[in-house]
Design a protein around this motif. Structure first.
Motif, PDB file in Angstrom:
ATOM      1  N   GLN A  50      45.423  42.090  29.374  1.00 22.14           N
ATOM      2  CA  GLN A  50      45.004  42.269  27.978  1.00 22.14           C
ATOM      3  C   GLN A  50      44.192  41.083  27.462  1.00 22.14           C
ATOM      4  N   TRP A  51      44.237  39.946  28.170  1.00 23.36           N
ATOM      5  CA  TRP A  51      43.483  38.776  27.749  1.00 23.36           C
ATOM      6  C   TRP A  51      42.041  38.796  28.248  1.00 23.36           C
ATOM      7  N   LEU A  52      41.718  39.679  29.180  1.00 26.31           N
ATOM      8  CA  LEU A  52      40.362  39.710  29.724  1.00 26.31           C
ATOM      9  C   LEU A  52      39.380  40.262  28.686  1.00 26.31           C
ATOM     10  N   SER A  53      38.191  39.697  28.682  1.00 25.60           N
ATOM     11  CA  SER A  53      37.158  40.130  27.744  1.00 25.60           C
ATOM     12  C   SER A  53      36.362  41.290  28.323  1.00 25.60           C
ATOM     13  N   LYS A  54      35.552  41.898  27.480  1.00 27.64           N
ATOM     14  CA  LYS A  54      34.688  42.999  27.924  1.00 27.64           C
ATOM     15  C   LYS A  54      33.789  42.551  29.074  1.00 27.64           C
ATOM     16  N   LEU A  55      33.239  41.354  28.987  1.00 28.66           N
ATOM     17  CA  LEU A  55      32.351  40.864  30.044  1.00 28.66           C
ATOM     18  C   LEU A  55      33.107  40.648  31.345  1.00 28.66           C
ATOM     19  N   CYS A  56      34.345  40.192  31.255  1.00 28.51           N
ATOM     20  CA  CYS A  56      35.153  40.003  32.461  1.00 28.51           C
ATOM     21  C   CYS A  56      35.472  41.341  33.122  1.00 28.51           C
ATOM     22  N   PHE A  57      35.819  42.340  32.303  1.00 23.61           N
ATOM     23  CA  PHE A  57      36.056  43.669  32.855  1.00 23.61           C
ATOM     24  C   PHE A  57      34.794  44.197  33.542  1.00 23.61           C
ATOM     25  N   GLU A  58      33.644  43.989  32.914  1.00 22.28           N
ATOM     26  CA  GLU A  58      32.398  44.458  33.510  1.00 22.28           C
ATOM     27  C   GLU A  58      32.119  43.741  34.825  1.00 22.28           C
ATOM     28  N   TYR A  59      32.466  42.457  34.890  1.00 23.12           N
ATOM     29  CA  TYR A  59      32.230  41.714  36.127  1.00 23.12           C
ATOM     30  C   TYR A  59      33.137  42.222  37.254  1.00 23.12           C
ATOM     31  N   LEU A  60      34.397  42.466  36.951  1.00 26.62           N
ATOM     32  CA  LEU A  60      35.299  43.018  37.965  1.00 26.62           C
ATOM     33  C   LEU A  60      34.831  44.394  38.418  1.00 26.62           C
ATOM     34  N   ARG A  61      34.359  45.200  37.485  1.00 30.17           N
ATOM     35  CA  ARG A  61      33.828  46.519  37.849  1.00 30.17           C
ATOM     36  C   ARG A  61      32.599  46.368  38.742  1.00 30.17           C
ATOM     37  N   TYR A  62      31.767  45.386  38.437  1.00 23.72           N
ATOM     38  CA  TYR A  62      30.570  45.120  39.245  1.00 23.72           C
ATOM     39  C   TYR A  62      30.957  44.777  40.687  1.00 23.72           C
ATOM     40  N   LEU A  63      31.968  43.946  40.870  1.00 29.43           N
ATOM     41  CA  LEU A  63      32.417  43.594  42.222  1.00 29.43           C
ATOM     42  C   LEU A  63      33.031  44.802  42.920  1.00 29.43           C
ATOM     43  N   TRP A  64      33.840  45.575  42.193  1.00 32.93           N
ATOM     44  CA  TRP A  64      34.520  46.724  42.784  1.00 32.93           C
ATOM     45  C   TRP A  64      33.529  47.829  43.134  1.00 32.93           C
ATOM     46  N   ASP A  65      32.489  47.995  42.329  1.00 38.45           N
ATOM     47  CA  ASP A  65      31.508  49.056  42.555  1.00 38.45           C
ATOM     48  C   ASP A  65      30.592  48.785  43.745  1.00 38.45           C
ATOM     49  N   ASP A  66      30.491  47.522  44.155  1.00 42.51           N
ATOM     50  CA  ASP A  66      29.593  47.191  45.260  1.00 42.51           C
ATOM     51  C   ASP A  66      29.971  48.011  46.498  1.00 42.51           C
ATOM     52  N   ALA A  67      28.986  48.599  47.141  1.00 43.07           N
ATOM     53  CA  ALA A  67      29.250  49.496  48.264  1.00 43.07           C
ATOM     54  C   ALA A  67      29.896  48.795  49.447  1.00 43.07           C
ATOM     55  N   ASP A  68      29.727  47.483  49.555  1.00 43.73           N
ATOM     56  CA  ASP A  68      30.221  46.759  50.729  1.00 43.73           C
ATOM     57  C   ASP A  68      31.575  46.088  50.514  1.00 43.73           C
ATOM     58  N   THR A  69      32.029  46.023  49.277  1.00 43.65           N
ATOM     59  CA  THR A  69      33.318  45.360  49.041  1.00 43.65           C
ATOM     60  C   THR A  69      34.466  46.318  49.336  1.00 43.65           C
ATOM     61  N   GLN A  70      35.591  45.730  49.759  1.00 41.26           N
ATOM     62  CA  GLN A  70      36.810  46.513  50.040  1.00 41.26           C
ATOM     63  C   GLN A  70      37.919  45.961  49.142  1.00 41.26           C
ATOM     64  N   LEU A  71      37.814  46.292  47.875  1.00 43.36           N
ATOM     65  CA  LEU A  71      38.620  45.643  46.850  1.00 43.36           C
ATOM     66  C   LEU A  71      39.560  46.630  46.165  1.00 43.36           C
ATOM     67  N   THR A  72      40.825  46.263  46.128  1.00 46.35           N
ATOM     68  CA  THR A  72      41.822  46.961  45.310  1.00 46.35           C
ATOM     69  C   THR A  72      42.159  46.055  44.137  1.00 46.35           C
ATOM     70  N   ILE A  73      42.160  46.590  42.937  1.00 45.72           N
ATOM     71  CA  ILE A  73      42.468  45.795  41.750  1.00 45.72           C
ATOM     72  C   ILE A  73      43.697  46.389  41.063  1.00 45.72           C
ATOM     73  N   ILE A  74      44.680  45.527  40.793  1.00 41.32           N
ATOM     74  CA  ILE A  74      45.888  45.937  40.079  1.00 41.32           C
ATOM     75  C   ILE A  74      45.929  45.184  38.759  1.00 41.32           C
ATOM     76  N   PHE A  75      45.741  45.900  37.666  1.00 41.88           N
ATOM     77  CA  PHE A  75      45.848  45.310  36.336  1.00 41.88           C
ATOM     78  C   PHE A  75      47.301  45.421  35.883  1.00 41.88           C
ATOM     79  N   THR A  76      47.868  44.314  35.431  1.00 43.00           N
ATOM     80  CA  THR A  76      49.206  44.350  34.849  1.00 43.00           C
ATOM     81  C   THR A  76      49.163  43.653  33.496  1.00 43.00           C
TER      82      THR A  76
END
Length: 257
Positions: free
Chosen positions: A130-156
């Motif tokens: 809940q402390w992450l900003s809109k820009l931080c969420f967008e950055y994590l989405r950018y990394l996760w969306d990359d076709a070559d990354t193998q990233l699982t993200i768990i938000f708690t």
């Protein structure tokens, strides 16, 4: 392992319980089993999940215990107590992933380094999301969306976590599963608490019921607090088992409303 080497890794099992309560056991509650299954599916799909709920319902314990079984070497945790900037998030990921050398000065180089590191399977836990900003969420989405990354993200996160993630449509649409951890119902308390700590193993079931109705209210952290006080009380009084007087004495240590 040094402090720097442990940075971003799962905490020790001794840190799972409130104040490192000695003798406390991890109990397979329904919530914990559901968390484990949701995380297992997310890792298989390299997806995003959100585990949220009010304070003291066992989110961190359930997530940490599950990941120790499912992906202990691939898991890294990042946590913020105030709203981070995107450069701060980059730097936290750099250290959590254990990347060598100095962090790049140029954003484009930094992004390339992180994307290349994430081409291997990683599970990143974003605690207190809940402390992450809109820009931080967008950055994590950018990394996760990359076709070559193998990233699982768990938000708690606790209060506000669900609302914060739901308010970001581009991120919310990518979340594979949502799970809210609720307080334990009395029927579950009756079976879980005797297995949680030795002092409850032979306790009168009516005392456990009374404790939950009058003080704990199905909150696991509150149960841990009461248990901690009772362990001290048993040592000081020399009693062998929990009785009603000692139990009510432990209530006096809690804030009342």
């Amino acid at each position: 392992m040094t402090t720097n080497q442990r940075r971003g890794r799962l905490p020790h099992e001794r840190d799972d319980h409130y104040m490192r309560l000695e003798g406390a056991q991890i109990v397979a509650t329904k919530a914990l089993l559901d968390v484990r299954e949701n995380i297992r599916l997310a890792i298989e799909a390299q997806a995003m999940v959100c585990i949220y709920g009010a304070t003291g319902h066992g989110k961190s314990l359930a997530v940490n215990a599950s990941l120790r079984d499912l992906a202990p070497q691939q898991t890294r945790r990042i946590q913020f107590r105030a709203r981070p900037t995107t450069p701060g998030l980059r730097l936290e990921l750099f250290h959590a992933l254990g990347l060598s050398g100095r962090p790049p000065h140029q954003n484009i180089e930094f992004d390339r380094m992180l994307r290349e590191a994430l081409e291997e399977p990683w599970v990143v836990v974003c605690d207190e999301a809940q402390w992450l900003s809109k820009l931080c969420f967008e950055y994590l989405r950018y990394l996760w969306d990359d076709a070559d990354t193998q990233l699982t993200i768990i938000f708690t996160g606790g209060n506000g976590c669900f609302q914060t993630l739901q308010s970001e449509p581009m991120l919310e649409s990518r979340v594979y599963a949502w799970q809210e951890l609720m307080r334990m119902r009395l029927a579950e308390v009756r079976t879980v608490i005797p297995a949680f700590h030795p002092i409850w193993a032979d306790a009168d079931p009516e005392l456990i019921k009374t404790c939950d109705l009058e003080a704990a209210h199905g909150n696991f952290r509150t149960w841990a607090k009461i248990t901690h006080h009772l362990v001290s009380g048993l040592k000081e009084t020399g009693h062998g088992t929990v009785d009603e007087d000692l139990l009510r004495w432990s209530y006096s240590k809690l804030r009342t409303r």
